[in-house]
Enzyme design. Structure first.
Site, mmCIF file in Angstrom:
data_model
loop_
_atom_site.group_PDB
_atom_site.id
_atom_site.type_symbol
_atom_site.label_atom_id
_atom_site.label_comp_id
_atom_site.label_asym_id
_atom_site.label_seq_id
_atom_site.Cartn_x
_atom_site.Cartn_y
_atom_site.Cartn_z
ATOM 1 N N SER A 53 0.856 -1.190 0.000
ATOM 2 C CA SER A 53 0.000 0.000 0.000
ATOM 3 C C SER A 53 0.885 1.230 0.000
ATOM 4 C CB SER A 53 -0.895 0.014 1.244
ATOM 5 O OG SER A 53 -1.591 1.232 1.346
ATOM 6 N N ASN A 64 -0.563 3.994 1.405
ATOM 7 C CA ASN A 64 -1.316 4.795 2.370
ATOM 8 C C ASN A 64 -0.453 5.127 3.591
ATOM 9 O OD1 ASN A 64 -3.071 5.174 4.785
ATOM 10 N ND2 ASN A 64 -4.717 4.920 3.294
ATOM 11 N N GLY A 76 -1.198 6.599 6.421
ATOM 12 C CA GLY A 76 -1.830 6.264 7.699
ATOM 13 C C GLY A 76 -1.648 4.800 8.040
ATOM 14 N N LYS A 77 -1.834 3.923 7.049
ATOM 15 C CA LYS A 77 -1.640 2.487 7.272
ATOM 16 C C LYS A 77 -0.176 2.196 7.600
ATOM 17 C CE LYS A 77 -5.330 0.721 4.298
ATOM 18 N NZ LYS A 77 -5.636 -0.064 3.098
ATOM 19 N N ASP A 122 -7.058 -5.943 2.856
ATOM 20 C CA ASP A 122 -8.205 -5.584 2.037
ATOM 21 C C ASP A 122 -9.349 -5.413 3.014
ATOM 22 O OD1 ASP A 122 -9.016 -4.924 -0.602
ATOM 23 O OD2 ASP A 122 -10.239 -6.734 -0.669
ATOM 24 N N SER A 123 -10.094 -4.350 2.841
ATOM 25 C CA SER A 123 -11.148 -4.067 3.802
ATOM 26 C C SER A 123 -12.306 -3.360 3.122
ATOM 27 C CB SER A 123 -10.606 -3.214 4.960
ATOM 28 O OG SER A 123 -9.994 -2.043 4.463
ATOM 29 N N PHE A 165 -13.475 8.474 8.308
ATOM 30 C CA PHE A 165 -13.441 8.660 6.862
ATOM 31 C C PHE A 165 -14.255 7.527 6.246
ATOM 32 C CE2 PHE A 165 -9.888 6.060 8.122
ATOM 33 C CZ PHE A 165 -9.869 5.034 7.193
ATOM 34 N N TYR A 215 -17.044 5.326 5.220
ATOM 35 C CA TYR A 215 -18.426 5.110 5.673
ATOM 36 C C TYR A 215 -18.625 5.421 7.164
ATOM 37 C CZ TYR A 215 -18.870 2.667 1.187
ATOM 38 O OH TYR A 215 -18.882 2.356 -0.157
ATOM 39 N N ASP A 216 -17.561 5.816 7.852
ATOM 40 C CA ASP A 216 -17.610 6.014 9.309
ATOM 41 C C ASP A 216 -18.734 6.925 9.806
ATOM 42 O OD1 ASP A 216 -15.445 4.337 9.527
ATOM 43 O OD2 ASP A 216 -14.021 5.879 10.156
#
Length: 197
Positions: free
Chosen positions: A8, A10, A12-13, A69-70, A153, A155-156
């Protein structure tokens, strides 16, 4: 310190995974350090896509690789959006607002408003690892049509937790990081690594 590549880009990850893996004696590097091309994600399940991404990153970097994967699933919609969560309303351009609006519309006529987040983590020792480590976290909630909160962020803002009477986006970040699907999967993965990776 041993090295691991994260499938990734990302940031943040990368921070989240580095915090865990530093304790375990590993340094996590982004796949961009190795010019890893984007991996196709043609599969219908989280585990297949995460496994494909981990193998792809390992093959291109020559290092052990971690992928996740999420997404969010609604039982009333046969598990949709599922692996298409990030591009549920279309890929060009990707938009949290459009994805949320589409899921709200799709659930509007459904009696069952249950939804759940899924995070699958896959760790491979090498590209052809016959026994990858797989961890899964599932976080159950209810779809709330009215958005609430600004901490999250995706769907939160609509992911309502009845026991806390808040959406995921209303939770303090520390609380979310203890309860979330990703936190659950990380704890499970850490336990598997300590048991003998």
């Amino acid at each position: 310190m041993k090295e691991l590549v994260l499938a990734s880009g990302n940031a943040g990850k990368l921070r989240e995974f580095n915090a865990l893996f530093t304790e375990l004696g590993w340094r996590v590097r982004p796949q961009s350090d190795f010019a890893v091309p984007e991996c196709p994600e043609p599969h219908v399940s989280f585990v297949e896509n995460a496994l494909a991404k981990a193998r792809h990153a390992s093959r291109h970097s020559g290092l052990p690789a971690l992928a996740d994967d999420s997404g969010i699933c609604a039982p009333a919609l046969n598990g949709a959006p599922g692996v298409l969560s990030a591009r549920y309303a279309g890929a060009e351009p990707r938009s949290d607002a459009a994805n949320n609006a589409k899921l709200s519309a799709d659930l509007a006529m459904q009696a069952n408003r249950a939804v759940y987040y899924v995070c699958v983590l896959v760790l491979v020792r090498h590209a052809d690892d016959p026994q990858p480590l797989i961890a899964e976290g599932v976080w159950h909630g209810q779809w709330q049509e009215q958005a609430a909160g600004s901490n999250g962020f995706g769907y939160d803002p609509h992911f309502y937790l009845p026991e806390l009477q808040q959406t995921a986006a209303q939770l303090a970040p520390d609380t979310k990081n203890q309860l979330s699907h990703r936190a659950q999967a990380l704890r499970q993965l850490a336990a598997k690594i300590r048991a003998g990776f």
